[in-house]
Each structure stands twice: as structure tokens, then as C-alpha cells.
Design a protein around this motif. Structure first.
Motif: not given
Length: 251
Positions: A163-165, A151-153, A157-159, A134-135
Motif C-alpha cells: 500500500a505504501v508503494v 494491481l499487486f499480488q 512483503c506485508s500488505f 509483488n509491489g
């Protein structure tokens, strides 16, 4: 269907007034025979014509996928492949090189108001499945992600958080797949969550069906949880017969 037997044998009377066995026992004069014969023929034509008019005529609508079957040749399959619509000016396309079972062209959509654009193309870059998928928190496989892509799903949490992760893990860009494994749509707007954070890498969204199949194949082949891809690619420069469309996207 027509209930009338149009092949019923008419009364046939020979000259002299005699009748055949298959006809009525009554005798008719020659003029009456011709009169009845002509009326019968006219009636027969009317019956046949009315039956033909009752036959339903169905014309397939060109936009109805249930009325059309994809042609066998791969060069024509793109006509039925809506996910690879080249008229989508916002779409970004990439192709997977390895593993060979995923050697297709995929469509993605960039985030609407965060992240950056691709200022260069990447060749044979690794796409690594994030852990956690889930990232939403720091990844455990940051070493593999650094200098590659992740690749995240979608979900949890927010998009922007995803992206920050990815950015903190050193990813060149990230791809987020829909969490619906049956979805073939990329029309999801990834927007900023208004938390004041910034992202300086591209963020892309792909259909859930594509993401599901990518994960499935990588896990099945034990390929180290990554694929090799080229991104972005200019789809308009590739002839139709050379575009490799994912078979699950043929509709």
C-alpha cells in the motif's frame, strides 16, 4: 435389485381338471386352482412391494453444489455464485468496463486496520498491473499508475508495504490479488504490520482466481496492462438479471 421373477406363469387349470401345456402335468380340482391362484397373486404383490421398497431414494441437499446444476439463464446464476454474496456487509464491489472480455462485477474486501474508505466513486479509472507485480519495491511504471489504480499480488512483503508503494506511486487506490490462482475466497484480513507507517488510500483484496484472470486477459489482449473500471458500485441497486458474474465464479 430383486432376484425373483415375478412374471413366472402360474399353473392354470381349466374346468374339468385339464392343464395347459405350459403348466404342470398334475391336475387340480377347481377349488384347489382358485386357492393357489389367490395365494400366488398375494405373493406376487408382496414381492413387487418389497422390490419397490428396496429402490434407493436420494434427495439432493440444497447446499450441496455437487447435487445442483446451475440453470442456463443468467438471471439465476447468481444463486450459485457465492463470491457475489450481497449479505457480506464489508465487501466492496467494482465492475470492469474494458476490455470486454472482463466486463464483469467483482467482489473485494478492504484492509482491516490501515488505509482509508472510498469517499467518492471513480468512473472509468485505469487499473494498472504493477511492475514488479509483488509491489514490494518502487514500481517502474509509476507514470502510468499516477492518478489511477494499481494491481499487486500477495506475497514477499506485508500488505502495508504494498500500500505504501502504491501511495508513493500516486495511485488513487490499490487492489491486491491472492497469489493462489485457484482461490475464489476474499476472506483474508489485510492488517497493519506495526511499522508505524500510514496509508491514506483505500486498499482492497480480491480472490486469486479473479486476479489471475484479469492478468491473463490483459496480457493476452496486449491492452497496455490496464483495465477500465467503476468503483465502488452499489450491488443491491442492480437487478439480478443485470449483474454480470464472472463465469469462473459460477459454482
Amino acid at each position: 435389485m430383486c432376484d425373483i421373477d415375478v412374471y413366472t406363469t402360474p399353473v392354470v387349470t381349466f374346468e374339468g381338471g385339464t392343464s395347459c401345456k405350459c403348466c404342470s402335468n398334475r391336475s387340480f380340482k377347481r377349488k384347489h386352482f382358485y386357492r393357489r391362484s389367490h395365494l400366488y397373486q398375494a405373493f406376487t404383490f408382496l414381492v413387487i412391494g418389497s422390490c419397490l421398497l428396496k429402490i434407493p431414494y436420494v434427495q439432493a441437499e440444497p447446499d450441496d453444489p455437487d447435487s445442483l446444476a446451475p440453470p442456463a439463464d443468467s438471471s439465476s446464476k447468481l444463486l450459485f455464485n457465492k463470491p457475489l454474496d450481497t449479505e457480506d456487509s464489508n465487501a466492496i464491489y467494482f465492475e470492469i468496463l474494458e476490455p470486454v472480455t472482463l466486463r464483469y462485477t467483482f467482489k473485494s474486501r478492504p484492509a482491516r486496520n490501515f488505509g482509508t474508505s472510498f469517499n467518492q466513486s471513480y468512473q472509468s479509472v485505469e487499473l494498472v498491473i504493477g511492475d514488479p507485480l509483488n509491489g514490494c519495491s518502487a514500481v517502474s511504471n509509476a507514470q502510468q499508475i499516477r492518478g489511477n489504480s494499481v494491481l499487486f499480488q500477495r506475497g514477499d512483503c506485508s500488505f502495508l508495504t504494498k500500500a505504501v508503494v502504491a501511495q508513493e506511486a500516486g495511485a488513487l487506490f490499490l487492489i491486491i490479488t491472492d497469489n493462489d490462482p485457484g482461490s475464489m475466497s476474499t476472506k483474508i484480513d489485510m492488517v497493519h504490520d506495526e511499522t508505524g507507517r500510514t496509508v491514506n488510500i483505500p486498499a482492497l483484496f480480491i480472490a486469486g482466481k479473479d486476479g489471475f484472470m484479469i492478468q491473463k486477459e490483459l496480457k493476452k489482449l496486449e491492452y497496455g496492462s490496464f483495465a477500465l473500471l467503476n468503483i465502488p458500485i452499489n450491488l443491491t441497486s442492480i437487478p439480478y438479471d443485470q449483474r454480470k458474474v464472472p463465469p469462473w465464479n459460477i459454482v
